[in-house]
Design an enzyme around this catalytic site. Structure first.
Site, short mmCIF file in Angstrom:
data_model
loop_
_atom_site.label_atom_id
_atom_site.label_comp_id
_atom_site.label_asym_id
_atom_site.label_seq_id
_atom_site.Cartn_x
_atom_site.Cartn_y
_atom_site.Cartn_z
CB THR A 100 -0.92 -0.02 1.24
OG1 THR A 100 -1.77 -1.16 1.13
CG2 THR A 100 -1.78 1.24 1.33
CD GLU A 101 3.56 2.91 -3.73
OE1 GLU A 101 3.21 3.84 -4.49
OE2 GLU A 101 4.49 2.13 -3.98
N PRO A 102 0.40 5.89 -0.44
CG PRO A 102 1.56 7.78 0.32
CD PRO A 102 1.77 6.38 -0.18
NE ARG A 243 -28.68 -5.89 32.79
CZ ARG A 243 -28.69 -4.88 33.66
NH1 ARG A 243 -28.06 -4.98 34.82
NH2 ARG A 243 -29.32 -3.77 33.36
N GLY A 314 -25.93 -3.95 26.30
CA GLY A 314 -26.58 -2.67 26.58
C GLY A 314 -25.55 -1.63 27.03
N GLY A 315 -25.89 -0.88 28.10
CA GLY A 315 -24.98 0.16 28.60
C GLY A 315 -23.61 -0.42 28.92
CD GLU A 338 -4.08 -9.79 4.91
OE1 GLU A 338 -4.32 -10.79 4.23
OE2 GLU A 338 -3.33 -9.81 5.90
#
Ligand code: COS
Length: 357
Positions: A100-102, A243, A314-315, A338
Site C-alpha cells: 500500500t502507498e498513499p 443479567r 446494553g450500557g 487485505e
C-alpha cells in the site's frame, strides 16, 4: 492482558516471548526451515482457537505467518529461504508486507515506489503507507515498479528488503480506531541499494506474487474473524444468562435469543466456508474466489456479531470495562485491510465471469 495491551498500545515482551516459544510465528513456515509447517486448514483451525482474544495478539505474529513471509515461501529461491525463513519461523525476524502507498490502496497495481536497475543492485525509492508491524520488522517484502513504461501490475516486481539497509526509514505508529498493541506505520525508501539476489521471482512478477500472497492472507484473516466471533458469542451467552431484568435472565427473552441464534448460525457458516476453502487450497486448487468469499462474509459477519454483542450488553457494552466496545472497534478493520469488502466483491464477480458461475 487485553485491557493492559489496549491501554499501553503494546504487547508485553514476556507475552511475545511465550508466543514465540509456542511456535506461533512459524505456523505456516515449512518444517525444514524450523516452522510448524501447518496446512492451510490446520492454520485456520489454530486461528479459530487463538483468536478468541484481542486481535492485537494475532497481529504480532500474523505478518510472519501470512503476508510478510508467504511471498518468500511460495516464490523464494533456496538461498533466500535458507537465509531468512529460520529467523522468521522462530520470531527472531519480524516481517512486513509493503504494498500500500498513499496513492495506491485498493488500486494496488498503481504503486509508484520505483526500483531502478543498476549493475548488481536496484535503487529503491518511494513511500509505503499503513504497513503492519513496520516498526518491529527487520525484513520487508516490497512491491516496486521496475518498468516505468508499464502502468499496471505488469511493471511491478517484488523485493526482500532488510530494515538495516541505508535509506530505509520508518514513521511513527498511527493512532487508530482499534487494535491497540498492533501497529501500522509509513515506510520510506530513499535510494536504498537492494542487491539483485533480493528480488523475489522475476522482474514484472511482483503484482501477481502480491495477489497470490493476498489470496492466502484473506483466508487467514477470515479464520481470525471466526475466532473473534466465537469469543463474542461466548461473552454474550454468559452475560445474557447472568443479567437479570424484569425478574429473570435476559437470555429468556426471545429478542435476545434471536440475536444469539443469528450469531451462532452466521459464525457456523463462516467456519464451514473457511474450512472448505482451506481444504481446496491444500488440495492445490485455485481459491482466489473462495478466499474472497470467505473474507467478505467473515469480516462482515464478525461486524454484525460485535454489533449484537454491544446491544445484548446494553450500557455495559458501551462502557470500556467489559471490553465489548473494544472488540466492536477492533473488528472494523477486518472489512478494510487485505482488501476491502468492495474489492472482495469485485474479485468474486471477476472470477465468476471467468469460471462461468
Ligand atoms: N492470482 C494470480 N494472479 C492474479 C491474481 C491472483 N489472485 N489477481 C490478479 N492476478 C493477475 C491477473 O491475472 C493479471 O494478469 P495478466 O496481466 O497476465 O492478465 C494481473 O494480475 C493484473 O490483474 P487485474 O487486471 O485483475 O488487476 P487490477 O489492477 O484490475 O486489480 C484488484 C485487481 C483490484 C483485485 C487488486 O488490485 C486488489 O486485490 N486490490 C486490493 C489490494 C489489497 O488487498 N490491498 C490491501 C493491502 S495489502 S494488506
Amino acid at each position: 492482558l487485553e485491557a493492559k495491551v489496549s491501554e499501553d498500545d503494546a504487547i508485553p515482551a514476556d507475552a511475545l516471548a511465550e508466543m514465540r516459544a509456542l511456535g506461533l510465528f512459524g505456523l505456516s513456515i515449512p518444517e525444514t526451515y524450523g516452522g510448524l509447517g501447518l496446512s492451510m486448514e490446520a492454520e485456520c483451525r489454530a486461528m479459530f482457537e487463538f483468536c478468541r482474544c484481542s486481535p492485537a495478539f494475532r497481529s504480532s505474529f500474523g505478518t510472519n505467518v501470512g503476508i510478510g513471509s508467504q511471498g518468500l515461501v511460495m516464490f523464494g529461491t533456496d538461498a533466500q529461504k535458507k537465509r531468512w525463513l529460520p529467523g522468521i519461523a522462530s520470531g527472531e525476524v519480524v516481517t512486513s508486507f509493503a504494498l500500500t502507498e498513499p496513492e495506491a490502496g485498493s488500486d494496488s497495481a498503481a504503486v509508484r515506489t520505483k526500483a531502478d536497475r543498476a549493475v548488481d543492485h536496484y535503487v529503491l525509492s518511494g513511500a509505503k503507507r499503513y504497513i503492519t508491524n513496520a516498526n518491529r520488522a527487520s525484513l520487508f517484502t516490497v512491491m516496486a515498479r521496475t518498468d516505468p513504461n508499464q502502468k499496471g501490475g505488469a511493471g511491478v516486481s517484488a523485493f526482500l528488503v532488510p530494515r538495516d539497509l541505508d535509506g530505509v526509514s520508518i514513521g511513527k505508529p498511527e493512532k487508530k480506531m482499534g487494535q491497540q498493541g498492533a501497529h501500522i506505520c509509513d515506510v520510506n525508501f530513499d535510494a536504498v541499494k537492494v542487491p539483485i539476489e533480493n528480488r523475489l521471482g522475476e522482474e514484472g512478477q511482483g503484482f501477481r506474487i502480491a495477489m497470490q500472497v493476498l489470496d492466502r492472507g484473506r483466508l487467514h484473516i477470515s479464520s481470525v474473524c471466526v475466532g473473534v466471533a466465537e469469543r463474542l458469542i461466548e461473552e454474550c451467552v454468559r452475560y445474557a444468562g447472568e443479567r437479570k431484568q424484569f425478574g429473570q435472565a435476559i437470555a429468556n427473552f426471545q429478542m435476545i435469543q434471536a440475536m444469539l441464534a443469528d450469531c451462532r448460525a452466521e459464525a457456523n457458516a463462516g467456519r464451514a466456508m473457511v474450512i472448505d476453502a482451506a481444504r481446496k487450497r491444500d488440495a492445490g486448487e485455485n481459491v482466489t474466489m473462495e478466499a474472497a468469499c470467505c473474507k467478505l462474509f467473515c469480516s462482515e459477519m464478525v461486524g454484525r456479531v460485535a454489533d449484537r454483542a454491544v446491544q445484548i450488553f446494553g450500557g455495559a457494552g458501551y462502557v470500556a470495562d467489559h471490553g465489548i466496545e473494544r472488540f466492536y472497534r477492533d473488528v472494523r478493520l477486518f472489512r478494510i485491510y487485505e482488501g476491502s469488502s468492495e474489492i472482495q466483491r469485485l474479485v468474486i464477480a471477476r472470477e465468476m465471469m471467468k469460471r462461468g458461475g
